[in-house]
Enzyme design. Sequence first.
Site, mmCIF file in Angstrom:
data_model
loop_
_atom_site.group_PDB
_atom_site.id
_atom_site.type_symbol
_atom_site.label_atom_id
_atom_site.label_comp_id
_atom_site.label_asym_id
_atom_site.label_seq_id
_atom_site.Cartn_x
_atom_site.Cartn_y
_atom_site.Cartn_z
ATOM 1 C CG ASP A 1 -7.994 -5.053 1.292
ATOM 2 O OD1 ASP A 1 -8.906 -4.678 1.981
ATOM 3 O OD2 ASP A 1 -7.757 -4.895 0.085
ATOM 4 C CG ASP B 1 -1.693 -20.633 -1.209
ATOM 5 O OD1 ASP B 1 -1.102 -20.490 -0.160
ATOM 6 O OD2 ASP B 1 -1.075 -21.189 -2.234
ATOM 7 C CE1 TYR C 1 -3.340 -2.681 0.964
ATOM 8 C CE2 TYR C 1 -4.585 -0.840 0.833
ATOM 9 C CZ TYR C 1 -4.558 -2.206 0.783
ATOM 10 O OH TYR C 1 -5.513 -2.764 0.578
ATOM 11 C CE LYS D 1 2.140 -18.090 -2.509
ATOM 12 N NZ LYS D 1 1.224 -19.270 -2.716
ATOM 13 C CG ASP E 1 -13.553 -7.307 1.739
ATOM 14 O OD1 ASP E 1 -13.389 -6.633 2.655
ATOM 15 O OD2 ASP E 1 -13.984 -7.015 0.584
#
Length: 363
Positions: A248, A224, A142, A192, A252
């Site tokens: 983020d 994942d 970001y 990751k 969701d």
Amino acid sequence: MSEALIAVFPGDGIGPEVTAQARAVLERCGERFGFPLRFEEAVLGGVAIDATGEPLPQASLDLARQADAVLLGAVGGPKWDDPQSKVRPEQALLALRRELELFANLRPIQIHPRVVDAAPLKREVLEGVDILFVRELTGGVYFGQPSERRQGAAGREAVDTVVYDETEVRRVVDLSFSIARGRRKRVTQVDKANILATSRLWREVTREVAADYSDVAVEDVLVDAMAMHLLRRPADFDVVVTENMFGDILTDEASVLTGSLGMLPSASLGSAENSFAHRAGLYEPIHGSAPDIAGRDLANPLGSIMSAAMLLRHSLGREEAASAVEAAVNAVLDDGLRTADLNQPDTRQVGCAEMGAAVVEKL
Ligand code: IPM
Ligand code: MG
């Protein structure tokens, strides 16, 4: 008793509607529990672009800096969506997070038993779900530089940069462990690490921090795989800490477990000397500005109201009032009141304002 200053940024879309209800709840708490609150409103996001040309005007930033806590609605909307535009409403949110150094974004995922049937997953999978996501909020892709479009040898190219230093990682991981101590004592660090150097740094630092919390269990999970575990066995997780973008996306996804994005609150916190409570923070529902339903009294104010509960707890140290707000929300849901996003055949649909008034009534 000194008066607490709450900065209110209603923002765009449904932001003003839901924030008005959360503010009314805070005002009621001040009366009932006898602590003085002062509210000051300012513009931010698209409405600020319209009024001043800037998404986060200096006056709004100054107000946020002075305040004991910031209550925010939502930013963004189709009106300001032009990808060529230099100013975008979302920049206000990023600038505010960065300027106030709100590095830890707490996103609790809890399931109200009466709402469980509104979720698309089976009841058995959802039983006992109580996750606290701690999303790193002021670093990673970001904010990494360079982030730009440019002309490359093969034509247009673009670059974004993921960068973390160990201090940024340590403070948010440490906060996660200290919160886990007061919960079920499990931390899941999501990364990751099979691909990203930043993820390997996160793993290393997490191990170092874990050494100070021998009573807390820790695991590393690849992002994942985590996306899958969240849908198959969400009840296994307690505190989940992760970098900005993974947080983020995963939050969701996790919101679906609760039946509606409209229910979920968040707190963005900076550092505190020694305690978890009483720190300046920014409180906002996870949902966005939902321009399609804005101004129609259809929005669910509970995400904003639950954010106000977090504000009472974390920035004002008013645990009693915070718990009372949460209990009032549960009581209203028990009474069968639902906004459109959660309404079922056996519940009664109410508007945003009526839902807010019902919560205030319970208080
Ligand atoms: C969130 C939102 C923001 C983010 C957007 C609006 C910039 O999706 O708070 O999760 O990506 O952080
Ligand atoms: Mg998001």
